[in-house]
Write a protein that holds these residues in place. Sequence first.
Motif, PDB file in Angstrom:
ATOM      1  N   PHE A   1       0.841  -1.203   0.000  1.00  0.00           N
ATOM      2  CA  PHE A   1       0.000   0.000   0.000  1.00  0.00           C
ATOM      3  C   PHE A   1       0.876   1.254   0.000  1.00  0.00           C
ATOM      4  CE2 PHE A   1      -1.795   3.318   2.829  1.00  0.00           C
ATOM      5  CZ  PHE A   1      -2.734   3.826   1.941  1.00  0.00           C
ATOM      6  N   ALA A   2       1.919   1.238   0.843  1.00  0.00           N
ATOM      7  CA  ALA A   2       2.816   2.405   0.918  1.00  0.00           C
ATOM      8  C   ALA A   2       3.485   2.646  -0.435  1.00  0.00           C
ATOM      9  CB  ALA A   2       3.864   2.182   2.009  1.00  0.00           C
ATOM     10  N   GLY A   3       3.837   1.536  -1.102  1.00  0.00           N
ATOM     11  CA  GLY A   3       4.470   1.651  -2.429  1.00  0.00           C
ATOM     12  C   GLY A   3       3.514   2.264  -3.437  1.00  0.00           C
ATOM     13  N   ALA A   4       2.259   1.810  -3.403  1.00  0.00           N
ATOM     14  CA  ALA A   4       1.256   2.336  -4.342  1.00  0.00           C
ATOM     15  C   ALA A   4       0.991   3.819  -4.052  1.00  0.00           C
ATOM     16  CB  ALA A   4      -0.035   1.526  -4.214  1.00  0.00           C
ATOM     17  N   ALA A   5       0.920   4.168  -2.778  1.00  0.00           N
ATOM     18  CA  ALA A   5       0.674   5.572  -2.397  1.00  0.00           C
ATOM     19  C   ALA A   5       1.843   6.446  -2.851  1.00  0.00           C
ATOM     20  CB  ALA A   5       0.485   5.670  -0.880  1.00  0.00           C
ATOM     21  N   GLU A   6       3.069   5.927  -2.722  1.00  0.00           N
ATOM     22  CA  GLU A   6       4.235   6.706  -3.123  1.00  0.00           C
ATOM     23  C   GLU A   6       4.278   6.900  -4.646  1.00  0.00           C
ATOM     24  OE1 GLU A   6       6.112   8.597  -1.791  1.00  0.00           O
ATOM     25  OE2 GLU A   6       7.923   8.777  -3.003  1.00  0.00           O
ATOM     26  N   ALA A   7       3.934   5.853  -5.391  1.00  0.00           N
ATOM     27  CA  ALA A   7       3.895   5.976  -6.853  1.00  0.00           C
ATOM     28  C   ALA A   7       2.849   7.018  -7.250  1.00  0.00           C
ATOM     29  CB  ALA A   7       3.571   4.619  -7.474  1.00  0.00           C
ATOM     30  N   HIS A   8       1.719   7.007  -6.552  1.00  0.00           N
ATOM     31  CA  HIS A   8       0.650   7.969  -6.816  1.00  0.00           C
ATOM     32  C   HIS A   8       1.134   9.378  -6.490  1.00  0.00           C
ATOM     33  CE1 HIS A   8      -3.497   8.894  -7.637  1.00  0.00           C
ATOM     34  NE2 HIS A   8      -3.655   9.524  -6.486  1.00  0.00           N
ATOM     35  N   ARG A   9       1.828   9.510  -5.364  1.00  0.00           N
ATOM     36  CA  ARG A   9       2.336  10.824  -4.959  1.00  0.00           C
ATOM     37  C   ARG A   9       3.296  11.377  -6.026  1.00  0.00           C
ATOM     38  NH1 ARG A   9       6.722  13.442  -2.642  1.00  0.00           N
ATOM     39  NH2 ARG A   9       8.032  11.610  -2.927  1.00  0.00           N
ATOM     40  N   ARG A  10       4.221  10.513  -6.461  1.00  0.00           N
ATOM     41  CA  ARG A  10       5.218  10.986  -7.426  1.00  0.00           C
ATOM     42  C   ARG A  10       4.545  11.416  -8.740  1.00  0.00           C
ATOM     43  NH1 ARG A  10      10.013   6.473  -6.241  1.00  0.00           N
ATOM     44  NH2 ARG A  10      10.333   7.159  -4.093  1.00  0.00           N
ATOM     45  N   ALA A  11       3.565  10.631  -9.174  1.00  0.00           N
ATOM     46  CA  ALA A  11       2.874  10.969 -10.426  1.00  0.00           C
ATOM     47  C   ALA A  11       2.127  12.294 -10.283  1.00  0.00           C
ATOM     48  CB  ALA A  11       1.904   9.845 -10.789  1.00  0.00           C
ATOM     49  N   MET A  12       1.493  12.480  -9.145  1.00  0.00           N
ATOM     50  CA  MET A  12       0.693  13.697  -8.938  1.00  0.00           C
ATOM     51  C   MET A  12       1.582  14.935  -8.774  1.00  0.00           C
ATOM     52  SD  MET A  12      -2.377  12.887  -9.323  1.00  0.00           S
ATOM     53  CE  MET A  12      -1.908  11.641 -10.482  1.00  0.00           C
ATOM     54  N   ILE A  13       2.683  14.790  -8.053  1.00  0.00           N
ATOM     55  CA  ILE A  13       3.593  15.928  -7.869  1.00  0.00           C
ATOM     56  C   ILE A  13       4.198  16.313  -9.222  1.00  0.00           C
ATOM     57  CG2 ILE A  13       5.729  16.729  -6.737  1.00  0.00           C
ATOM     58  CD1 ILE A  13       3.289  16.431  -4.850  1.00  0.00           C
ATOM     59  N   LYS A  14       4.510  15.284 -10.001  1.00  0.00           N
ATOM     60  CA  LYS A  14       5.063  15.548 -11.337  1.00  0.00           C
ATOM     61  C   LYS A  14       4.035  16.292 -12.197  1.00  0.00           C
ATOM     62  CE  LYS A  14       7.504  13.301 -15.088  1.00  0.00           C
ATOM     63  NZ  LYS A  14       7.810  12.073 -15.804  1.00  0.00           N
ATOM     64  N   LEU A  15       2.797  15.892 -12.091  1.00  0.00           N
ATOM     65  CA  LEU A  15       1.713  16.547 -12.832  1.00  0.00           C
ATOM     66  C   LEU A  15       1.635  18.035 -12.464  1.00  0.00           C
ATOM     67  CD1 LEU A  15      -1.046  15.988 -14.540  1.00  0.00           C
ATOM     68  CD2 LEU A  15      -2.118  16.051 -12.296  1.00  0.00           C
ATOM     69  N   LEU A  16       1.717  18.306 -11.161  1.00  0.00           N
ATOM     70  CA  LEU A  16       1.619  19.692 -10.689  1.00  0.00           C
ATOM     71  C   LEU A  16       2.848  20.494 -11.106  1.00  0.00           C
ATOM     72  CD1 LEU A  16       0.209  18.999  -7.092  1.00  0.00           C
ATOM     73  CD2 LEU A  16      -1.057  19.882  -9.058  1.00  0.00           C
ATOM     74  N   ASN A  17       4.037  19.881 -10.951  1.00  0.00           N
ATOM     75  CA  ASN A  17       5.272  20.582 -11.316  1.00  0.00           C
ATOM     76  C   ASN A  17       5.306  20.888 -12.817  1.00  0.00           C
ATOM     77  OD1 ASN A  17       6.321  20.773  -8.754  1.00  0.00           O
ATOM     78  ND2 ASN A  17       7.470  18.862  -8.889  1.00  0.00           N
ATOM     79  N   GLU A  18       4.885  19.900 -13.608  1.00  0.00           N
ATOM     80  CA  GLU A  18       4.936  20.105 -15.065  1.00  0.00           C
ATOM     81  C   GLU A  18       3.932  21.171 -15.510  1.00  0.00           C
ATOM     82  OE1 GLU A  18       6.788  15.845 -16.523  1.00  0.00           O
ATOM     83  OE2 GLU A  18       4.634  16.205 -16.794  1.00  0.00           O
ATOM     84  N   ASP A  19       2.805  21.208 -14.813  1.00  0.00           N
ATOM     85  CA  ASP A  19       1.830  22.268 -15.135  1.00  0.00           C
ATOM     86  C   ASP A  19       2.447  23.640 -14.839  1.00  0.00           C
ATOM     87  OD1 ASP A  19      -1.194  22.993 -15.609  1.00  0.00           O
ATOM     88  OD2 ASP A  19      -0.517  24.153 -13.852  1.00  0.00           O
ATOM     89  N   TYR A  20       3.086  23.729 -13.702  1.00  0.00           N
ATOM     90  CA  TYR A  20       3.747  24.973 -13.279  1.00  0.00           C
ATOM     91  C   TYR A  20       4.856  25.325 -14.285  1.00  0.00           C
ATOM     92  CZ  TYR A  20       6.340  28.035  -9.965  1.00  0.00           C
ATOM     93  OH  TYR A  20       6.996  29.073  -9.361  1.00  0.00           O
ATOM     94  N   MET A  21       5.639  24.326 -14.637  1.00  0.00           N
ATOM     95  CA  MET A  21       6.776  24.525 -15.535  1.00  0.00           C
ATOM     96  C   MET A  21       6.331  25.047 -16.907  1.00  0.00           C
ATOM     97  SD  MET A  21       9.496  21.444 -15.655  1.00  0.00           S
ATOM     98  CE  MET A  21       9.724  21.144 -17.390  1.00  0.00           C
TER      99      MET A  21
END
Lengths: 248, 474
Positions: free
Chosen positions: B384-404
Amino acid sequence: MAERFALEARGLTKRFGDTTALDALDLGVAAGEVVCLLGANGAGKTTTINLFLGFLQPDGGEARVHGVNVAEDPLHARRQVAYLPESVALYPRLTGLENLEFFDRLSGGGHSVTELTELLDRSGLPTNVVHRRTSTYSKGMRQKVGIAIAMARGARCLLLDEPLSGLDPSAAGSLCRSIGELRDAGSAVLMASHDIFRAKEIGTRIGIMMGGRLVNLLDAAALDASEIEAIYLEHMRVAEQGSPERAA
Amino acid sequence: MNGALLFKEATLLRREPFVRGLLLVLVLLVVAGVLTGIQRAQVFDKERTSAQAIDRSVWMNQGERNPHSAAHFSRYAFRPDAALALLDPGTTDFSGLAIWMEAHYQDPAVFRRAEDSGELSRYAQLTPAFLVVTVAPLLVFLLLFGSVSGEREDGTLRQLLATGVDARSFFLAKLVAALRVTLGIYTLVFVPLAALSLFMSPASAGFDALLRSVMLYLNFAAYLAIFVLIGLGVSALFRTRQTAFIALVCIWVLSTVLLPRFATDLATRVYPQLDAREASTKLGKASGVYYADAERRDRIRSDLLERHGVNDVDDLPFNYNAYVLQVSEELSEPEFDRFYADLDARHAAQESVARSLSLLSPTLATARLSAGLSGTDRIHQRAFAGAAEAHRRAMIKLLNEDYMNNAGTAGAAYTADAELWAEFENLAYRPPSLGRVASAYAWDALLLVAWLTAAAWAAYLLVRRAVRGEGSAA
């Protein structure tokens, strides 16, 4: 060739350490015969029964049941005998009838409940206790169930280890009649006992045992109880005189 | 199989004064366990549903703001209940229900129910698994302590042997009758519970949950069979009921109460838990790995400028600050992976210490298999922690790329709105199937089979010895 004896001991010997519990016993019990072994405690009566049951391994000689060497094939030998100890052990949470039914099924008897109830009746067990758990039974009642078990098994050999001990006269008499019935039906009976009068009553022959040896084998029909008692007491007196304690 | 012996054994066990009392105690314990389990599951579900709804609502209604600010505003990943948590909640109360997903940081799970419970609550967890693993062996021993010793004490064994019964038939009749009673009662209790558990689990659990419940049934059945064999063997070892009873109670205390506790203590002594302050320091360092190395920062900057053929970050076709945020994330990721892998290895090492003690008692192996099959152990929490971390990384990347890509000349003043926030979905976590994690439990299953084989062999030898000894003791 037909075997002469149903139960036969040849040079049967058992030692416990330095003590010889049974010393070269030669004895045969034929079908329709009751041989009673008389003797004091430690005379070797129970050891003889245990050797015929294969509960003990002989140090010499052999015990045979219908020709089967007990030491070599104890299970086969045991399946041909019925055993009645001084105090018959029954399952206290089963009724008298259920105990009988169990031991009957165990030996492949396949008797019906009616037949088994009749057997209990013949052994002298009061009808009103047949369906009661045996935890409520007196010793006499348990012995009667034991006799019924022996009857149901239809074993041609009976090994009785002081079965009358501790019974009231009425119960002992009833049990003796049942043993007599089995004898008359052709069973070979070997019975260890302290009771000279009961031994005379149902015995065909009476063996007197002293210190592990069969010192005399009497024809019960040829003697009355007082004569048997006199012979027995004489053996006791001779044995006591010959004992190291007396010599000292 | 000797039918007469089996019938007699079954009748005697049925009439054993203990049986009705034991059944009553068992039913009461199970009912209490199920009620608390259902209550626990309902509370979990209510709390999770409510928290998830609030979390989603707060996220969606945060208004317009910079995506990186939103990344710090962050969200929770909620762990759904395992399909068979009703049967064995395992480490659920201790491992946390949710993970905070924020920028720069891989957080451990939070909302541990144990933290909100009283000190005594751990003693009141009458879960079905606890009843089988800890209480049932005692009930089995109470049923069987007189099985052979009683026959010897009463003289019925001698009577039986005189009829020509052999040791093997005697042993098999005792064993089969005891297994019938034990596994019969167990099956009557387990099957409705498993059905209830499956009924309460999400439909997506499907075949995997069914397979897990079958394996769980077999795990407990093997465990109970081991204690039936131990009960028979020890009963055959002694001539009286009293001594057999004392010996069996001692075995129960040692194997199901003291040894698991000792194993836990020993494991944490050999491999101590990571100190919370030390863990926090290490995670902080992992989070700031980009900023800790000025030389690397300069190199990344100059490489980027060179790649795009410009001399200043303002001339880049995207927002440089957002780019740095994403680079920082990606540099921290292997550090987080290493930290959690080390932590997991420490926990695995602790388990291996406990596993080695499974040679002394089957309880530890069965308890681990139970939690594993129920999907409530460390391995499933880690998944579960692994799945949550993968989700976190994908979402943070989404936000950063939008900002970028969308900040343009606005820079830090750039804001996004609910249209972007909506792309940050709830974590739709599906636990790993049994097939994917089965290898992790192979050693425990093997240990249980070894225990079963050894117990069967030892029980037979002890019963045979008692049967032979009964003859020579005459």
